[in-house]
Design a protein around this motif. Sequence first.
Motif, short mmCIF file in Angstrom:
data_model
loop_
_atom_site.label_atom_id
_atom_site.label_comp_id
_atom_site.label_asym_id
_atom_site.label_seq_id
_atom_site.Cartn_x
_atom_site.Cartn_y
_atom_site.Cartn_z
N GLN A 1 32.68 66.98 14.44
CA GLN A 1 32.76 65.53 14.52
C GLN A 1 34.15 65.04 14.12
OE1 GLN A 1 30.16 64.16 11.03
NE2 GLN A 1 29.68 66.33 11.18
N ARG A 2 34.36 63.74 14.19
CA ARG A 2 35.64 63.14 13.87
C ARG A 2 35.82 62.95 12.37
NH1 ARG A 2 37.95 60.89 18.39
NH2 ARG A 2 38.20 62.86 19.42
N ILE A 3 37.05 63.09 11.92
CA ILE A 3 37.38 62.68 10.56
C ILE A 3 37.72 61.19 10.64
CG2 ILE A 3 38.88 63.04 8.57
CD1 ILE A 3 39.59 65.79 9.80
N PRO A 4 37.00 60.33 9.92
CA PRO A 4 37.27 58.90 10.08
C PRO A 4 38.53 58.45 9.34
CG PRO A 4 35.44 59.24 8.57
CD PRO A 4 35.86 60.59 9.03
N PHE A 5 39.67 59.07 9.70
CA PHE A 5 40.95 58.71 9.09
C PHE A 5 41.29 57.23 9.31
CE2 PHE A 5 42.58 63.26 9.83
CZ PHE A 5 42.61 63.57 8.50
N TYR A 6 41.18 56.84 10.60
CA TYR A 6 41.74 55.55 11.01
C TYR A 6 40.67 54.61 11.54
CZ TYR A 6 45.68 58.81 11.43
OH TYR A 6 46.62 59.77 11.22
N MET A 7 41.09 53.37 11.74
CA MET A 7 40.20 52.35 12.29
C MET A 7 39.68 52.79 13.67
SD MET A 7 40.62 48.38 11.78
CE MET A 7 42.38 48.33 11.94
N TYR A 8 40.52 53.49 14.45
CA TYR A 8 40.12 53.87 15.80
C TYR A 8 39.79 55.36 15.92
CZ TYR A 8 41.66 49.24 17.08
OH TYR A 8 41.79 47.88 17.15
N SER A 9 39.62 56.07 14.79
CA SER A 9 39.35 57.50 14.84
C SER A 9 38.14 57.85 15.68
CB SER A 9 39.11 58.05 13.43
OG SER A 9 40.32 58.19 12.75
N ASP A 10 37.06 57.08 15.47
CA ASP A 10 35.80 57.42 16.11
C ASP A 10 35.89 57.43 17.62
OD1 ASP A 10 34.34 57.87 13.90
OD2 ASP A 10 33.46 55.88 13.79
N PHE A 11 36.78 56.62 18.17
CA PHE A 11 36.86 56.55 19.63
C PHE A 11 38.32 56.63 20.06
CE2 PHE A 11 37.77 52.11 18.89
CZ PHE A 11 37.03 51.85 17.75
N LEU A 12 39.02 57.51 19.34
CA LEU A 12 40.45 57.75 19.53
C LEU A 12 40.88 57.90 20.98
CD1 LEU A 12 42.63 58.19 17.43
CD2 LEU A 12 42.13 60.62 17.47
N ASP A 13 40.07 58.58 21.78
CA ASP A 13 40.46 58.88 23.15
C ASP A 13 39.86 57.90 24.16
OD1 ASP A 13 41.89 61.32 22.48
OD2 ASP A 13 39.91 62.07 21.92
N VAL A 14 39.01 56.99 23.67
CA VAL A 14 38.35 56.05 24.58
C VAL A 14 39.25 54.82 24.74
CG1 VAL A 14 36.20 54.88 25.15
CG2 VAL A 14 36.16 56.83 23.59
N SER A 15 40.23 54.96 25.59
CA SER A 15 41.25 53.92 25.74
C SER A 15 40.64 52.59 26.16
CB SER A 15 42.30 54.38 26.75
OG SER A 15 43.37 53.47 26.79
N TYR A 16 39.52 52.66 26.86
CA TYR A 16 38.84 51.43 27.29
C TYR A 16 38.46 50.56 26.09
CZ TYR A 16 35.74 48.31 29.80
OH TYR A 16 35.16 47.18 30.32
N ALA A 17 38.29 51.20 24.93
CA ALA A 17 37.78 50.47 23.76
C ALA A 17 38.86 49.80 22.92
CB ALA A 17 36.95 51.42 22.89
N TYR A 18 40.13 49.95 23.29
CA TYR A 18 41.17 49.26 22.50
C TYR A 18 42.29 48.75 23.39
CZ TYR A 18 42.61 54.23 22.39
OH TYR A 18 42.91 55.52 22.72
N PRO A 19 43.18 47.92 22.82
CA PRO A 19 44.19 47.28 23.65
C PRO A 19 45.27 48.22 24.21
CG PRO A 19 44.04 46.21 21.47
CD PRO A 19 43.19 47.43 21.43
N TRP A 20 45.72 49.19 23.41
CA TRP A 20 46.84 50.02 23.83
C TRP A 20 46.40 51.09 24.83
CZ3 TRP A 20 45.29 49.88 18.62
CH2 TRP A 20 46.02 49.03 17.80
N ILE A 21 47.37 51.82 25.39
CA ILE A 21 47.04 52.99 26.20
C ILE A 21 46.59 54.11 25.26
CG2 ILE A 21 48.01 54.78 27.70
CD1 ILE A 21 49.66 52.55 29.03
#
Lengths: 382, 143
Positions: A108-128
Amino acid sequence: MKKLTQSLLFSSMLVTYSAHADIAFNGFASIVGGVTTSNDEQLDGYDNTLSFDEGSLFAIQASSELGEGLSVTAQILSRGENDWKPDFEWAYVAYEANDNLRLLAGRQRIPFYMYSDFLDVSYAYPWISPPAGVYSTVINTFDGIGAIYSTNLDEFDVVVHGIYGNSDGEISVDTELTGKADAIFDNITGASMAVTRDWLTLRAAYFQADSTIGLLRLQPLVDGWSAAGFNDIADNISVFEDKSEFVEFGFQAIFDTVQVIGEYTELTTANTTVGDEDSYYIMVSKQFDTILASITYAVDEDHADAITGGVPTGVSPQLDALIALTNGATDAQEVDVTSITLGLRWDFHDSAALKFEYIDYSDDLNSDNDTGLLKAALVTVF
Amino acid sequence: MSVIKKSNIKFLVGLFCLFTTTVSFAEVAVIVNKANNATIADSDISRVFLGKVKAFSNGDKITVINLKFKKPARNEFEDKVLNKSASQVKAYWSKLMFSGKGKPPKEFASDKDVLAFVAANQGAIGYIEAASADGSVKVIKTF
């Protein structure tokens, strides 16, 4: 014959299994093209020829509810930069103990960051992809156990996510200091906590791990200091079960169509030549119908203290050479980079978006490294 | 050629205006099962539909029902109640789905299907066009 029996057995297992539980398939993908604006600078894996594999990725997730609160999930992800070699990014069994507590066992993911859980799901955040300076840990996943506790206190939604486990996989770090080196992180322990009330989310995280990094390139220095009788310094050059600590603070504020997000991170590995990293970013975005415009200001500062302070100079040429080389290794880790990212996201379709980004990097230590990076991405969830 | 294109655009813009006008007049009703005696604060409705509140005040487990994408009532609901655009809602559920933290609500194709499910399941909550509501369910709030 044995093979046939096995595959028959396997398929009958599958048939029995699917009679009990449905498997849901979902996925996401990013196709990213990028090119730097200067002739000879490399940045985040991009150079001045347009590249489509760096940053592009494709993932499929299969999950199934087994009943009684149990579920299994596996997510397989292929990255263009790894020649599209598929890897299990997540693979876990989850148990819903009650409405508040969810237990996870597996990868599973280490919840380091605000976006860790869906780090690769670019659709879920503003940046690429999230700002590289802050999002820079060499590992993002681990194998072990996790617990997610979520509760509502009046109008506050609180989520606490604790983990324990290891990352012993073939992770290689590749930095100026280490060259390519294998890294093992044991006893990864820590938790994140996020509190949301209406328009505001605050987040904090702390993790620690015993880090071992095979710094082959620095081995001659380790040997040299040992031979000279300075075992402390030899120890401090090698990274062997040394404690790394990670701290994060983040916030997210939403005012109707305007969103402000910021994160600050600190990563230290005590008693080693690995530099301390301080990074932060702040992003402001505004939504205009289907277009989201954003600007991100990010700073990344790394620093490694010299570890040769107690050694007298001028005693012998060999010793002076060791000091110079060792100081060179710590000095080389000095980083002071500022970047400004201008981004556009266009939601042209119900499950796909187009994104454009221009990132302007300035290296405050050496302006020859200044460069710009232009990226475009098609991102989707399905 | 360009004349045709222009008129096409005009037509589309006109259609779009017509569409949004119709939509903004439709009211949305949040409905629960008739036997549901729980109280839900207005401020909790969006948290229920985002999966943040999982049980009613009486302790019953909540089952959230959504309308299919592109249904006018869904746009209206997401805009007025969740305060998010359609793609923001999709992004929100993607976050939860790909991190194992939650699943988007079950989606039904029509108001009729939502009504039938809510009428038959005590823990269910959904929304429909206010005009579609009937005596088989309890309307707890209209937006």
